[in-house]
Scaffold this active site. Structure first.
Site, PDB file in Angstrom:
ATOM      1  N   ASN A 132       0.800  -1.237   0.000  1.00  0.00           N
ATOM      2  CA  ASN A 132       0.000   0.000   0.000  1.00  0.00           C
ATOM      3  C   ASN A 132       0.831   1.285   0.000  1.00  0.00           C
ATOM      4  OD1 ASN A 132       0.629  -0.684   2.673  1.00  0.00           O
ATOM      5  ND2 ASN A 132      -1.123   0.424   3.467  1.00  0.00           N
ATOM      6  N   GLY A 176       2.326  -5.913   7.228  1.00  0.00           N
ATOM      7  CA  GLY A 176       1.315  -6.542   6.376  1.00  0.00           C
ATOM      8  C   GLY A 176       0.099  -6.935   7.179  1.00  0.00           C
ATOM      9  N   SER A 177      -0.598  -7.956   6.681  1.00  0.00           N
ATOM     10  CA  SER A 177      -1.881  -8.330   7.284  1.00  0.00           C
ATOM     11  C   SER A 177      -1.691  -9.160   8.556  1.00  0.00           C
ATOM     12  CB  SER A 177      -2.691  -9.135   6.272  1.00  0.00           C
ATOM     13  OG  SER A 177      -1.963 -10.297   5.926  1.00  0.00           O
ATOM     14  N   GLU A 233       4.201  -5.222  12.113  1.00  0.00           N
ATOM     15  CA  GLU A 233       3.427  -3.992  11.910  1.00  0.00           C
ATOM     16  C   GLU A 233       2.187  -4.400  11.133  1.00  0.00           C
ATOM     17  OE1 GLU A 233       4.291  -0.925  12.991  1.00  0.00           O
ATOM     18  OE2 GLU A 233       6.215  -1.521  13.846  1.00  0.00           O
ATOM     19  N   CYS A 243      -2.911   1.685   6.295  1.00  0.00           N
ATOM     20  CA  CYS A 243      -3.107   0.852   7.498  1.00  0.00           C
ATOM     21  C   CYS A 243      -3.720   1.648   8.634  1.00  0.00           C
ATOM     22  CB  CYS A 243      -1.793   0.246   7.942  1.00  0.00           C
ATOM     23  SG  CYS A 243      -0.509   1.468   8.206  1.00  0.00           S
TER      24      CYS A 243
END
Ligand code: NAD
Length: 460
Positions: free
Chosen positions: A117, A192-193, A214, A248
């Protein structure tokens, strides 16, 4: 482009780290300066890659990805020498004649894994910490933003010794397990996720590799009865629709006091029109969804409430207009999963406890935003919700202050970075106690018979 790390590539990095080269102040400083110059020289190409991958405007690419890096590198360069200094701490009398210090020790060879992103900045900002900390680094950019991944790879290859920093490209699900199972990194820094974060934790566990995670989550944005709605609407609209909501720390949903909802919605509709015009698809300042899979997920969310603004889609163009949506149910995916796109559910509350209950359905958000001016209300939300970081009367910008640690808690992550906190993440505090030899009282050595009284006095 490299798609795998070879035995000899790994050995080269290990040997380079062992040589001590990366740990000197001069080397770290020089590499940070070189990174800054390389970004400057490639500014156009980075901007073009971000446009191709995410349709980011030059201005957005500059502020959120490129300019952000200059600020982060300059801050590290300014403070590096001081950060590297050992800290002298007090020593208890019982340990006389000793002194104690904490040395910020480098970790070794670290792995940094980035998402798509903010694909440039989220790769390079941790790298600044890794370099400042005196480490070698393997970088794994996201395969979903291939143009940015390619320019990162080019910059790194042209700027650094391959034994110092390497880029490994490719599908994360294939590449990362290979890297982490075959080689023992000294830290894995993952952005990331939540789902993949758990995989990273599993991959790290067998070799006890420390991880920094993160991650994401559903970040609430509370608009209280006394909020300045005109200002709140602009700041929420900007925070939500920058990068088409794929941030995020974007406000995931709004909780507004029920008496102010209609007015807030009106202001947000106005802000959307002011920012992106009557047709945001034509606006050069409005981004696109990263790929078709994400576009489909987001358009499914659109069915889960009543659209009160936007809701326009174009699959060919991976476009979804800035959308406000109401009447969503707390049981539907739109209120259970991180939205990560330009859809903003607007819910209302009457009492603070109602709002808190909704927030606590998705524990540990990465961010929390509170709009309102009464101290006791601000404190209530800051105190009662466990969240990574956030703002009062603003959105997103807490991450732009290098003096603030950026990171999550619980579901939204482990550890933090930015500024000195990046240096701390990529070093570890090594404790050293030094004892002088001019005296060596025998009381601490056996035989202990008859010494208990003295020892009790000493430790009291
Ligand atoms: P993702 O977890 O799908 O991918 C992140 C990275 O992991 C990519 O480099 C990918 O190649 C790799 N990867 C994918 N599957 C893997 C697997 N099975 N094993 C190992 N590695 C794998 O995340 P994404 O879709 O790129 O990014 C979106 C998510 O990232 C959102 O949840 C967002 O909130 C979060 N995010 C968090 C921050 C933050 O700073 N906390 C910043 C940006 C994004």
């Amino acid at each position: 482009m490299e798609a795998m790390l070879t035995e000899s590539g790994w050995k080269g990095m290990r040997d380079f780290y062992a040589s001590g080269t990366t740990r000197t102040y001069q080397f770290r400083k020089l590499q940070l300066e070189r990174l800054k110059v390389a970004i400057k020289e490639n500014e156009e190409a980075i901007s073009a890659a971000l446009f191709q991958d995410l349709r980011k405007s030059k201005e957005e690419a500059y502020t959120t990805e490129i300019g952000f890096m200059y600020a982060e590198i300059s801050h590290a360069l300014k403070h590096l020498r001081q950060w590297m200094q050992p800290t002298t701490v007090k020593t208890p009398v019982v340990l006389f004649p000793s002194s104690s210090k904490i040395i910020p020790a480098s970790l070794g060879v670290v792995l940094i894994i980035a998402p798509w992103n903010y694909p440039f900045q989220l790769m390079m900002a941790p790298l600044v910490g890794a370099i400042a900390g005196g480490n070698c680094a393997v970088l794994k950019p996201s395969e979903l933003t291939p143009h940015t991944s390619a320019i990162i790879s080019k910059i790194i290859q042209e700027t650094f010794d391959p034994n110092f920093i390497k880029v490994i490209e490719g599908d994360g699900a294939q590449v990362v397990p290979g890297l982490m199972n075959n080689y023992r990194f000294d830290n894995v820094f993952f952005t990331g996720s939540i789902a993949v974060g758990k995989e990273i934790n599993k991959l790290a566990a067998p070799q006890l590799v420390p991880v920094t995670l993160e991650l994401g989550g559903k970040s609430p944005c509370i608009v209280d009865a006394d909020a300045d709605l005109a200002v709140a609407a602009k700041r929420i609209t900007w925070g939500k629709f920058t990068n088409a909501g794929q941030t995020c720390v974007a406000p995931d949903y709004v909780l507004v006091h029920k008496d102010r909802k209609a007015e807030l919605v009106k202001h947000m509709q106005q802000a959307i029109h002011n920012f992106y015009g009557s047709n945001p698809q034509q606006s050069s300042d409005y981004g696109r969804i990263v790929n078709e899979r994400r576009w489909i997920t987001l358009t499914d969310f659109l069915q889960q409430g009543k659209i009160i603004e936007g809701g326009k889609t174009d699959k060919e163009d991976l476009y979804i207009s800035p959308t406000l949506i109401e009447n969503v149910s707390l049981d539907q995916p739109i209120m259970k999963e991180e939205i990560f796109g330009p859809l903003l559910p607007v819910l209302s509350f009457q009492h603070h406890d109602e709002a808190l209950q909704i927030i606590k359905q998705n524990p540990n958000p990465l961010s929390l935003y509170y709009f309102g001016n009464k101290k006791e209300n601000q404190v209530k939300f800051l105190d009662e919700v466990s969240f990574g970081g956030g703002c009062i009367n603003n959105t997103l910008v807490h991450l732009a202050n290098a003096e603030l640690p950026f990171g999550g808690v619980g579901n939204s992550g482990v550890g933090s970075y930015h500024g000195k906190f990046s240096f701390d993440t990529f070093t570890r505090p090594k404790s050293v106690l030094e004892t002088a030899t001019w005296i060596d009282p025998s009381v601490k050595y056996p035989p202990y018979k008859g010494k208990l009284k003295f020892l009790k006095w000493f430790f009291k």
